[in-house]
Write a protein that holds these residues in place. Structure first.
Motif, PDB file in Angstrom:
ATOM      1  N   LEU A  90       0.898  -1.011  -0.068  1.00  0.00           N
ATOM      2  CA  LEU A  90      -0.123   0.068  -0.032  1.00  0.00           C
ATOM      3  C   LEU A  90       0.910   1.149  -0.035  1.00  0.00           C
ATOM      4  CD1 LEU A  90      -2.740   1.181   0.020  1.00  0.00           C
ATOM      5  CD2 LEU A  90      -2.790   0.878   2.483  1.00  0.00           C
ATOM      6  N   GLY A  91       1.930   1.270   0.723  1.00  0.00           N
ATOM      7  CA  GLY A  91       2.948   2.186   0.713  1.00  0.00           C
ATOM      8  C   GLY A  91       3.490   2.605  -0.692  1.00  0.00           C
ATOM      9  N   LYS A  92       3.796   1.268  -1.230  1.00  0.00           N
ATOM     10  CA  LYS A  92       4.441   1.624  -2.783  1.00  0.00           C
ATOM     11  C   LYS A  92       3.302   2.253  -3.766  1.00  0.00           C
ATOM     12  CE  LYS A  92       6.304  -1.209  -6.282  1.00  0.00           C
ATOM     13  NZ  LYS A  92       7.452  -0.659  -6.650  1.00  0.00           N
ATOM     14  N   ILE A  93       2.120   1.766  -3.369  1.00  0.00           N
ATOM     15  CA  ILE A  93       1.120   2.544  -4.177  1.00  0.00           C
ATOM     16  C   ILE A  93       0.797   4.137  -4.055  1.00  0.00           C
ATOM     17  CG2 ILE A  93      -1.462   2.537  -4.613  1.00  0.00           C
ATOM     18  CD1 ILE A  93      -1.460  -0.339  -3.984  1.00  0.00           C
ATOM     19  N   THR A  94       0.860   4.443  -2.741  1.00  0.00           N
ATOM     20  CA  THR A  94       0.466   5.725  -2.524  1.00  0.00           C
ATOM     21  C   THR A  94       1.795   6.508  -1.994  1.00  0.00           C
ATOM     22  OG1 THR A  94       0.753   5.298   0.047  1.00  0.00           O
ATOM     23  CG2 THR A  94      -1.539   5.245  -1.017  1.00  0.00           C
ATOM     24  N   GLY A  95       2.957   6.165  -2.338  1.00  0.00           N
ATOM     25  CA  GLY A  95       4.042   6.660  -2.173  1.00  0.00           C
ATOM     26  C   GLY A  95       4.543   7.354  -0.867  1.00  0.00           C
ATOM     27  N   LYS A  96       4.051   6.758   0.146  1.00  0.00           N
ATOM     28  CA  LYS A  96       4.324   6.948   1.524  1.00  0.00           C
ATOM     29  C   LYS A  96       5.074   5.960   2.133  1.00  0.00           C
ATOM     30  CE  LYS A  96       1.746   9.453   4.153  1.00  0.00           C
ATOM     31  NZ  LYS A  96       0.432   9.920   4.965  1.00  0.00           N
ATOM     32  N   ASP A  97       6.048   6.176   3.107  1.00  0.00           N
ATOM     33  CA  ASP A  97       6.544   5.284   3.993  1.00  0.00           C
ATOM     34  C   ASP A  97       5.827   4.779   4.791  1.00  0.00           C
ATOM     35  OD1 ASP A  97       8.969   5.391   2.426  1.00  0.00           O
ATOM     36  OD2 ASP A  97       9.791   6.970   3.631  1.00  0.00           O
ATOM     37  N   ASN A  98       4.922   5.630   5.624  1.00  0.00           N
ATOM     38  CA  ASN A  98       3.908   5.225   6.633  1.00  0.00           C
ATOM     39  C   ASN A  98       2.429   5.411   6.202  1.00  0.00           C
ATOM     40  OD1 ASN A  98       3.106   4.441   9.038  1.00  0.00           O
ATOM     41  ND2 ASN A  98       3.209   6.570   9.821  1.00  0.00           N
ATOM     42  N   PRO A  99       2.039   4.500   5.251  1.00  0.00           N
ATOM     43  CA  PRO A  99       0.736   4.873   4.563  1.00  0.00           C
ATOM     44  C   PRO A  99      -0.362   4.556   5.399  1.00  0.00           C
ATOM     45  CG  PRO A  99       1.564   2.574   3.922  1.00  0.00           C
ATOM     46  CD  PRO A  99       2.480   3.265   4.800  1.00  0.00           C
ATOM     47  N   GLN A 100      -1.515   5.169   5.487  1.00  0.00           N
ATOM     48  CA  GLN A 100      -2.830   4.977   6.064  1.00  0.00           C
ATOM     49  C   GLN A 100      -3.427   3.619   5.671  1.00  0.00           C
ATOM     50  OE1 GLN A 100      -5.324   8.320   6.983  1.00  0.00           O
ATOM     51  NE2 GLN A 100      -3.887   9.825   6.066  1.00  0.00           N
ATOM     52  N   ALA A 101      -4.235   3.074   6.326  1.00  0.00           N
ATOM     53  CA  ALA A 101      -4.857   1.950   6.073  1.00  0.00           C
ATOM     54  C   ALA A 101      -5.579   1.527   5.027  1.00  0.00           C
ATOM     55  CB  ALA A 101      -5.689   1.563   7.586  1.00  0.00           C
ATOM     56  N   VAL A 102      -6.013   2.844   4.358  1.00  0.00           N
ATOM     57  CA  VAL A 102      -6.935   2.575   3.156  1.00  0.00           C
ATOM     58  C   VAL A 102      -6.693   3.410   2.047  1.00  0.00           C
ATOM     59  CG1 VAL A 102      -8.583   3.635   4.438  1.00  0.00           C
ATOM     60  CG2 VAL A 102      -9.123   2.047   2.545  1.00  0.00           C
ATOM     61  N   ALA A 103      -6.956   3.231   0.915  1.00  0.00           N
ATOM     62  CA  ALA A 103      -6.899   4.086  -0.319  1.00  0.00           C
ATOM     63  C   ALA A 103      -7.937   3.580  -1.282  1.00  0.00           C
ATOM     64  CB  ALA A 103      -5.484   4.115  -0.819  1.00  0.00           C
ATOM     65  N   GLY A 104      -8.398   4.752  -2.041  1.00  0.00           N
ATOM     66  CA  GLY A 104      -9.352   4.411  -3.079  1.00  0.00           C
ATOM     67  C   GLY A 104      -9.092   5.209  -4.384  1.00  0.00           C
ATOM     68  N   VAL A 105      -9.460   4.196  -5.488  1.00  0.00           N
ATOM     69  CA  VAL A 105      -9.367   4.921  -6.765  1.00  0.00           C
ATOM     70  C   VAL A 105     -10.795   5.355  -7.301  1.00  0.00           C
ATOM     71  CG1 VAL A 105      -8.706   4.427  -8.889  1.00  0.00           C
ATOM     72  CG2 VAL A 105      -7.582   3.191  -7.265  1.00  0.00           C
ATOM     73  N   PHE A 106     -10.521   6.737  -7.693  1.00  0.00           N
ATOM     74  CA  PHE A 106     -11.877   7.373  -8.115  1.00  0.00           C
ATOM     75  C   PHE A 106     -11.793   7.830  -9.695  1.00  0.00           C
ATOM     76  CE2 PHE A 106     -11.637   8.003  -3.627  1.00  0.00           C
ATOM     77  CZ  PHE A 106     -12.883   7.837  -3.243  1.00  0.00           C
ATOM     78  N   ALA A 107     -12.835   7.999 -10.195  1.00  0.00           N
ATOM     79  CA  ALA A 107     -12.848   8.696 -11.353  1.00  0.00           C
ATOM     80  C   ALA A 107     -12.850  10.245 -11.285  1.00  0.00           C
ATOM     81  CB  ALA A 107     -14.437   8.284 -12.132  1.00  0.00           C
ATOM     82  N   PRO A 108     -12.218  10.939 -12.289  1.00  0.00           N
ATOM     83  CA  PRO A 108     -12.045  12.365 -12.026  1.00  0.00           C
ATOM     84  C   PRO A 108     -13.331  13.123 -11.658  1.00  0.00           C
ATOM     85  CG  PRO A 108     -10.764  11.471 -13.820  1.00  0.00           C
ATOM     86  CD  PRO A 108     -11.622  10.605 -13.268  1.00  0.00           C
ATOM     87  N   LEU A 109     -13.515  14.076 -11.114  1.00  0.00           N
ATOM     88  CA  LEU A 109     -14.669  14.865 -10.896  1.00  0.00           C
ATOM     89  C   LEU A 109     -14.784  15.915 -12.158  1.00  0.00           C
ATOM     90  CD1 LEU A 109     -14.111  15.360  -6.998  1.00  0.00           C
ATOM     91  CD2 LEU A 109     -15.614  13.582  -8.440  1.00  0.00           C
ATOM     92  N   PRO A 110     -15.995  16.510 -12.409  1.00  0.00           N
ATOM     93  CA  PRO A 110     -16.193  17.366 -13.410  1.00  0.00           C
ATOM     94  C   PRO A 110     -15.458  18.809 -13.133  1.00  0.00           C
ATOM     95  CG  PRO A 110     -18.155  17.258 -12.175  1.00  0.00           C
ATOM     96  CD  PRO A 110     -17.232  16.077 -11.694  1.00  0.00           C
TER      97      PRO A 110
END
Length: 269
Positions: A90-110
């Motif tokens: 998860l840290g590799k995905i978000t780019g943080k050494d100490n990532p939070q416990a959850v991340a989400g992938v969203f469609a761009p907003l208008p």
């Protein structure tokens, strides 16, 4: 073993990990039409605004939380994907050494100007050529705090859907309408209806306290190092200045927007 309904990923070389990690780069966000957001509070703000991620990524070593359970249930019910992985991945995905416990992938907003309803609030924030994603995220947070009707990004600004800007917004990316436009498109749009354009400026400006603000008021700040172009300032209805009593000759762009926004809010809110 992942719980039924979740997909487990344990390898750094997994194609999904590579695809999600790539969303930290603007070109991949634009190509894929997706962006990353991290943290339970931020994702809960999105959920409460009626916006769910298409993919929810959770760390396997995390504390149980009812908000996370509700988020997972809503994502699954909406047909989204739920992934469980290690904190390191998860840290590799978000780019943080100490990532939070959850991340989400969203469609761009208008982000069209048409997404901005000038009757929605007495105040709006406008940033021209704002380059720092932290400043952009902070302005979104300020816009949420003052009840602004939106943040309009003029000319070449940082990407509001970049990881740093999203993180700095503290969830306001999902609660504040955003528009992106060139100056030559923004100004005619503004003049096509009610709206006072107020610039933070040093050129022929009046003190910001007690200035004649009117609603809807569009508070404009410029680039962090160059400020606003002179012809942009000349097109404004009002130019205001804030006192500098120390050695600094200006405030940080996001700070200036916040100070001015609260003064405007006191006058027209």
């Amino acid at each position: 073993m992942a719980r039924p309904g979740r997909r487990e990923i344990t390898g750094f070389s997994n194609p999904t990990v590579k695809a999600l990690r790539a969303l930290r780069d603007k070109k991949h966000r634009q190509r894929d039409g997706r962006f990353l957001a991290e943290g339970l509070r931020l994702l809960t703000d999105a959920r409460e605004s009626g916006i769910l991620p298409s993919t929810l990524v959770m760390a396997s070593e995390r504390e149980a939380h009812p908000l996370l359970d509700a988020l997972e249930a809503d994502v699954a019910a909406a047909g989204g994907e739920v992934i469980e992985t290690t904190p390191d991945i998860l840290g590799k995905i978000t780019g943080k050494d100490n990532p939070q416990a959850v991340a989400g992938v969203f469609a761009p907003l208008p982000t069209d100007l048409e997404a901005i309803d000038r009757t929605a609030a007495p105040i709006f924030l406008v940033a021209q050529a704002l380059r720092d994603p932290g400043n952009l995220g902070t302005m979104l947070r300020t816009a949420d705090a003052v009840g602004a009707g939106g943040l309009i990004l003029v000319d070449d600004c940082a990407d509001p859907f970049g990881v740093e800007a999203v993180r700095a917004s503290m969830g306001a990316i999902f609660t504040v309408p955003i528009a992106q436009a060139r100056w030559e498109d923004f100004l005619p749009w503004l003049r096509s209806g009610p709206g006072q354009l107020v610039a933070a400026s040093l050129r022929e400006a009046v003190p910001y306290r007690g200035a004649p603000y009117g609603a809807p008021c569009f508070v404009l700040v410029g680039n962090e190092s160059r400020g606003l172009p002179e012809d942009y300032e000349a097109a404004c209805d009002l130019r205001v200045t804030m006192p500098m009593k120390g050695r600094a000759d200006s405030l940080n762009a996001a700070v200036a927007a916040a100070v001015l926004a609260y003064e405007v809010l006191d006058a027209v809110g």
